[in-house]
Design an enzyme around this catalytic site. Structure first.
Site, PDB file in Angstrom:
ATOM      1  N   VAL A 171      51.610  46.222  36.790  1.00 18.97           N
ATOM      2  CA  VAL A 171      51.242  46.714  35.461  1.00 18.97           C
ATOM      3  C   VAL A 171      51.630  45.770  34.316  1.00 18.97           C
ATOM      4  CG1 VAL A 171      51.074  49.197  35.891  1.00 18.97           C
ATOM      5  CG2 VAL A 171      53.292  48.182  35.383  1.00 18.97           C
ATOM      6  N   LYS A 176      56.555  44.952  45.341  1.00 21.53           N
ATOM      7  CA  LYS A 176      56.415  45.893  46.461  1.00 21.53           C
ATOM      8  C   LYS A 176      56.192  45.222  47.818  1.00 21.53           C
ATOM      9  CE  LYS A 176      54.807  49.673  43.458  1.00 21.53           C
ATOM     10  NZ  LYS A 176      53.610  50.397  42.992  1.00 21.53           N
TER      11      LYS A 176
END
Ligand code: GLN
Length: 262
Positions: free
Chosen positions: A248, A47
């Site tokens: 994650v 990101k």
């Protein structure tokens, strides 16, 4: 401690005992300990990179017309927008999907992904091949109801043209690219070099090439410090106090500006 993410089945099956730490200083000194050659998908560590690419190509004003820069204080995939109807910041899922829509958007999906890999390759000094994990990609795509929901939630706002995605955004294609992006595969050695490029003001320590401008890096590190650890960002800033981004897959990319990437 902790437990594997299980909303993406492929991630739940990864051995949780794997543990490795790599550091790379801004003058290219490296140290690796533990499982530093085991590949993992970058997940949300993509990101900040996507945010950087969007800033470089489109400028701060354009990018922040569509995405805020305040922490949300909520989980990474919370179905929530800010008061303007924009995602809170580029490091939560909604904001990352938004910045993904801006990445080389005039091109075919295949070359958009190719260009992303190229940026990762440059950020890591070209020392390693950048991989892609197809099973994780397929698994993520199949279990992506929330990311679809977030996208349509943002798109709904587009009817009054005040917020929502940039014009001509194809939601399915954007999500496709986002899932592929999360499934880029690296090891801790590679990720530490990427982090060291950020620590070094955007200049890769090995090639000496400026990959991101110092202005872009300043913005990336600001949002990493305030938003990079989701609803733990405040606590992480309080206790540790340096820009970081979690994913994650269990990865954390940490930047100590002017010193090193971890
Ligand atoms: N691939 C993940 C998702 O969008 C990325 C989230 C994360 O790493 N926190 O669900």
């Amino acid at each position: 401690e902790g437990k594997n993410a299980d909303y993406i089945p492929q991630l739940s099956r990864i051995n949780p005992e794997q543990y490795g730490i790599s550091i790379c200083s801004i003058d290219g000194q490296r140290y690796n300990i533990g499982d530093t050659e085991i590949d993992f998908t970058v997940q949300s560590c993509c990101k900040p990179i996507n945010y950087g690419i969007a800033l470089e190509n489109l400028g701060e004003d354009y990018v922040h017309k569509y995405v805020g820069r305040e922490p949300s204080g909520q989980a990474f995939n919370e179905l929530l927008l800010n008061k303007k109807g924009n995602p809170h910041n580029p490091l939560i899922n909604s904001g990352a999907i938004m910045t993904t829509s801006m990445l080389f958007s005039e091109e075919e999906l295949s070359s958009r992904f190719e260009k992303l890999i190229e940026v990762w390759y440059k950020l890591s000094g070209g020392l390693y091949k950048i991989g892609f994990n197809n099973p994780v990609y397929l698994s993520e795509k199949k279990t992506a109801d929330r990311n679809y929901a977030l996208s349509y939630f943002m798109n709904e706002k587009n009817e009054n043209k005040k917020t929502g995605f940039p014009d001509n955004t194809d939601i399915n294609e954007t999500l496709e690219l986002y899932f592929q992006n999360c499934s880029i595969e690296v090891n801790t050695k590679i990720l530490s070099i990427v982090a060291s490029t950020l620590a070094n003001g955007g200049i890769n320590p090995f090639t000496g090439k400026q990959i991101f401008s110092s202005e872009t890096v300043k913005n990336i590190l600001s949002v990493m410090l305030t938003c990079g650890m989701y609803d733990y960002s405040g606590e992480f800033a309080f206790k540790i106090g340096i820009p970081a981004k979690s994913g994650v897959s269990g990865s954390i990319m940490i930047v100590i500006p002017n010193v090193m990437g971890i």
